[in-house]
Design an enzyme around this catalytic site. Structure first.
Site, PDB file in Angstrom:
ATOM      1  N   CYS A 171       0.816  -1.221   0.000  1.00  0.00           N
ATOM      2  CA  CYS A 171       0.000   0.000   0.000  1.00  0.00           C
ATOM      3  C   CYS A 171       0.846   1.265   0.000  1.00  0.00           C
ATOM      4  CB  CYS A 171      -0.919   0.005   1.207  1.00  0.00           C
ATOM      5  SG  CYS A 171      -1.908  -1.472   1.290  1.00  0.00           S
TER       6      CYS A 171
ATOM      7  N   HIS B 149      -3.056   6.905   3.582  1.00  0.00           N
ATOM      8  CA  HIS B 149      -3.505   5.647   2.972  1.00  0.00           C
ATOM      9  C   HIS B 149      -4.836   5.265   3.614  1.00  0.00           C
ATOM     10  CE1 HIS B 149      -3.872   1.629   1.653  1.00  0.00           C
ATOM     11  NE2 HIS B 149      -3.473   1.067   2.784  1.00  0.00           N
TER      12      HIS B 149
ATOM     13  N   ASN C 140     -10.175  -0.283   0.904  1.00  0.00           N
ATOM     14  CA  ASN C 140      -8.720  -0.138   0.751  1.00  0.00           C
ATOM     15  C   ASN C 140      -8.309  -0.632  -0.642  1.00  0.00           C
ATOM     16  OD1 ASN C 140      -5.947  -0.470   0.804  1.00  0.00           O
ATOM     17  ND2 ASN C 140      -5.886  -1.431   2.821  1.00  0.00           N
TER      18      ASN C 140
HETATM   19  N1  ACO Z   1     -17.823  -9.196  10.698  1.00  0.00           N
HETATM   20  C1  ACO Z   1     -18.156  -9.537  11.957  1.00  0.00           C
HETATM   21  N2  ACO Z   1     -17.249  -9.998  12.847  1.00  0.00           N
HETATM   22  C2  ACO Z   1     -15.973 -10.087  12.441  1.00  0.00           C
HETATM   23  C3  ACO Z   1     -15.555  -9.755  11.151  1.00  0.00           C
HETATM   24  C4  ACO Z   1     -16.540  -9.302  10.263  1.00  0.00           C
HETATM   25  N3  ACO Z   1     -16.257  -8.949   8.992  1.00  0.00           N
HETATM   26  N4  ACO Z   1     -14.234  -9.956  11.038  1.00  0.00           N
HETATM   27  C5  ACO Z   1     -13.827 -10.393  12.246  1.00  0.00           C
HETATM   28  N5  ACO Z   1     -14.879 -10.493  13.084  1.00  0.00           N
HETATM   29  C6  ACO Z   1     -14.886 -10.930  14.471  1.00  0.00           C
HETATM   30  C7  ACO Z   1     -13.692 -11.770  14.832  1.00  0.00           C
HETATM   31  O1  ACO Z   1     -13.896 -13.119  14.477  1.00  0.00           O
HETATM   32  C8  ACO Z   1     -13.640 -11.582  16.311  1.00  0.00           C
HETATM   33  O2  ACO Z   1     -14.601 -12.405  16.926  1.00  0.00           O
HETATM   34  P1  ACO Z   1     -14.275 -13.138  18.323  1.00  0.00           P
HETATM   35  O3  ACO Z   1     -14.054 -12.017  19.312  1.00  0.00           O
HETATM   36  O4  ACO Z   1     -15.511 -13.928  18.562  1.00  0.00           O
HETATM   37  O5  ACO Z   1     -13.035 -13.950  18.078  1.00  0.00           O
HETATM   38  C9  ACO Z   1     -14.103 -10.126  16.503  1.00  0.00           C
HETATM   39  O6  ACO Z   1     -14.836  -9.806  15.322  1.00  0.00           O
HETATM   40  C10 ACO Z   1     -13.007  -9.147  16.709  1.00  0.00           C
HETATM   41  O7  ACO Z   1     -12.004  -9.376  15.704  1.00  0.00           O
HETATM   42  P2  ACO Z   1     -10.704  -8.528  15.642  1.00  0.00           P
HETATM   43  O8  ACO Z   1      -9.819  -9.070  14.571  1.00  0.00           O
HETATM   44  O9  ACO Z   1     -10.157  -8.372  17.007  1.00  0.00           O
HETATM   45  O10 ACO Z   1     -11.322  -7.116  15.177  1.00  0.00           O
HETATM   46  P3  ACO Z   1     -10.589  -5.735  15.039  1.00  0.00           P
HETATM   47  O11 ACO Z   1     -11.250  -4.729  15.878  1.00  0.00           O
HETATM   48  O12 ACO Z   1      -9.109  -5.886  15.152  1.00  0.00           O
HETATM   49  O13 ACO Z   1     -10.938  -5.361  13.533  1.00  0.00           O
HETATM   50  C11 ACO Z   1      -9.847  -5.268  11.416  1.00  0.00           C
HETATM   51  C12 ACO Z   1     -10.456  -6.169  12.481  1.00  0.00           C
HETATM   52  C13 ACO Z   1     -10.947  -4.388  10.877  1.00  0.00           C
HETATM   53  C14 ACO Z   1      -9.293  -6.170  10.320  1.00  0.00           C
HETATM   54  C15 ACO Z   1      -8.739  -4.418  12.046  1.00  0.00           C
HETATM   55  O14 ACO Z   1      -7.841  -5.225  12.773  1.00  0.00           O
HETATM   56  C16 ACO Z   1      -7.965  -3.653  11.020  1.00  0.00           C
HETATM   57  O15 ACO Z   1      -8.501  -2.822  10.303  1.00  0.00           O
HETATM   58  N6  ACO Z   1      -6.663  -3.853  10.971  1.00  0.00           N
HETATM   59  C17 ACO Z   1      -5.825  -3.157   9.996  1.00  0.00           C
HETATM   60  C18 ACO Z   1      -5.957  -3.866   8.713  1.00  0.00           C
HETATM   61  C19 ACO Z   1      -5.343  -3.098   7.615  1.00  0.00           C
HETATM   62  O16 ACO Z   1      -5.264  -1.892   7.672  1.00  0.00           O
HETATM   63  N7  ACO Z   1      -4.933  -3.834   6.608  1.00  0.00           N
HETATM   64  C20 ACO Z   1      -4.401  -3.315   5.440  1.00  0.00           C
HETATM   65  C21 ACO Z   1      -3.162  -2.493   5.646  1.00  0.00           C
HETATM   66  S1  ACO Z   1      -1.906  -2.835   4.587  1.00  0.00           S
HETATM   67  C22 ACO Z   1      -2.625  -2.878   3.169  1.00  0.00           C
HETATM   68  O17 ACO Z   1      -3.359  -1.950   2.906  1.00  0.00           O
HETATM   69  C23 ACO Z   1      -2.432  -4.023   2.247  1.00  0.00           C
END
Ligand code: ACO
Length: 318
Positions: free
Chosen positions: A113, A239, A269
């Site tokens: 990214c 980003h 994204n």
């Molecule tokens: N819908 C509903 N529930 C979900 C989903 C979904 N789409 N995805 C995960 N969950 C659940 C998980 O299973 C978990 O359940 P559990 O507590 O029963 O185990 C719960 O939600 C919490 O999951 P987390 O992974 O802790 O959620 P988090 O608040 O961390 O959000 C996210 C996840 C949105 C992916 C976040 O971590 C994030 O945005 N991280 C950065 C990702 C990023 O920016 N990536 C790209 C950057 S680099 C590039 O651009 C290539």
């Protein structure tokens, strides 16, 4: 020091909109969860469009807005991790479609990214040695190609799209750039040995922490280099990975969130596409004014990060 000036921008998005409710029909998720955790309302997924079509459309618009033709271009760099072919490069496909001159080198750059920031700094370094003073920089992805549509933790985040900019170097133009790398394959990766299908894998929480560790520090580093205060920057163009990351970065820097341009609600994204797409929207909305300080901030797979701080020159002043 050679600064970069952006002369024209362009963007292209696939026509097909995919809402959070659409995704909820396939995986166990819902609109409220996705909006609260990411800020994303919808994204575009290509349905038949190739990355070549999108990148060429964005490039043509950038050339037109710059008032230049393909014959003026001396360098073509494409930042992408989802090219139409492994070889030839995406940049060569754009070169062919546009009919760029033969003495215009064209190549791809893979920095996740952060790719568009890497492309800008590469152009700033290379352009003075090229036979013509203008470069075509493109950032774009068809991430729907490598996202597992049955994995709710990734399929909600990503989208397809491309942006482009035509730039020139100017020794007078202020240009402060910093690029970083911390090689960590296991945090975010796609298509390793024996990995079929080629889905993207990500430790979301680790990426989140990485972004909050590096991006505010990067912004401060650029401000120090330029001798500017955070409040002197008119626009921060981050980003677009997650609204919560942008909001946390703004809070840590003590900069009002309104100074951060955001469009993640509409596109998700698009990786190397997010920054040029954002810049093009800002141009179209008349947000970027002559003399304003603009800071672009990126982070992503690699892990990589990069930022550029420069002064906007309005298209009429060029
Ligand atoms: N819908 C509903 N529930 C979900 C989903 C979904 N789409 N995805 C995960 N969950 C659940 C998980 O299973 C978990 O359940 P559990 O507590 O029963 O185990 C719960 O939600 C919490 O999951 P987390 O992974 O802790 O959620 P988090 O608040 O961390 O959000 C996210 C996840 C949105 C992916 C976040 O971590 C994030 O945005 N991280 C950065 C990702 C990023 O920016 N990536 C790209 C950057 S680099 C590039 O651009 C290539």
């Amino acid at each position: 020091m050679n600064g970069l000036q952006i002369l024209g921008t362009g963007r292209a998005l696939p026509a097909h909109r995919v809402t959070n409710d659409d995704l909820a029909q396939r995986v166990d998720t819902n609109h409220e969860w996705i909006v609260a955790r990411t800020g994303i309302h919808e994204r575009r997924f290509a349905q038949g469009e190739t990355l070549t079509q999108l990148t060429v459309q964005a490039a043509r618009q950038a050339l037109e807005r710059a008032g230049l033709t393909v014959a003026d271009i001396g360098l073509c760099i494409t930042a992408t991790v989802t090219p139409d072919y492994l070889t030839p490069s995406q940049a060569c496909l754009i070169h062919q479609e546009l009919g760029l001159p033969e003495d215009c080198p064209a190549f791809d750059l893979s920095a996740g990214c952060t790719g568009f920031l890497y492309a800008m700094e590469t152009a700033a370094a290379m352009l003075p040695r090229m036979s013509r003073p203008y470069a075509l920089l493109v950032g774009g992805e068809l991430l729907s190609r490598i996202v597992d549509m049955d994995d709710r933790s990734t399929c909600i985040l990503f989208g397809d799209g491309a942006g482009a900019a035509v730039v020139k170097t100017d020794p007078e133009a202020p240009w402060f750039c910093h690029l970083g790398t911390r090689g960590r394959q296991e945090v975010l990766w796609a298509l390793g040995p024996g990995n079929h299908p080629a889905y993207l894998h990500m430790d979301g929480q680790e990426v989140f922490q990485f972004a909050l560790e590096t991006v505010p520090a990067l912004a401060r580093q650029l401000l120090d280099k330029a001798g500017l205060d955070k409040d002197q920057v008119d626009w921060y163009v981050p980003h677009q990975a997650n609204h919560r990351i942008v909001a946390s970065v703004a809070k840590r820097l003590k900069v009002p969130l309104e100074k951060f341009y955001e469009n993640i609600a509409s596109y998700g994204n698009t990786s190397a596409g997010t920054i040029p797409i954002a810049l093009d929207e800002m141009v179209e909305q008349g947000l970027l004014k002559d003399g304003q300080w603009v800071m672009c901030l990126g982070f992503g797979a690699g892990l990589t990060w990069g930022g550029a701080l420069f002064r906007w020159k309005s298209m009429e002043e060029r």
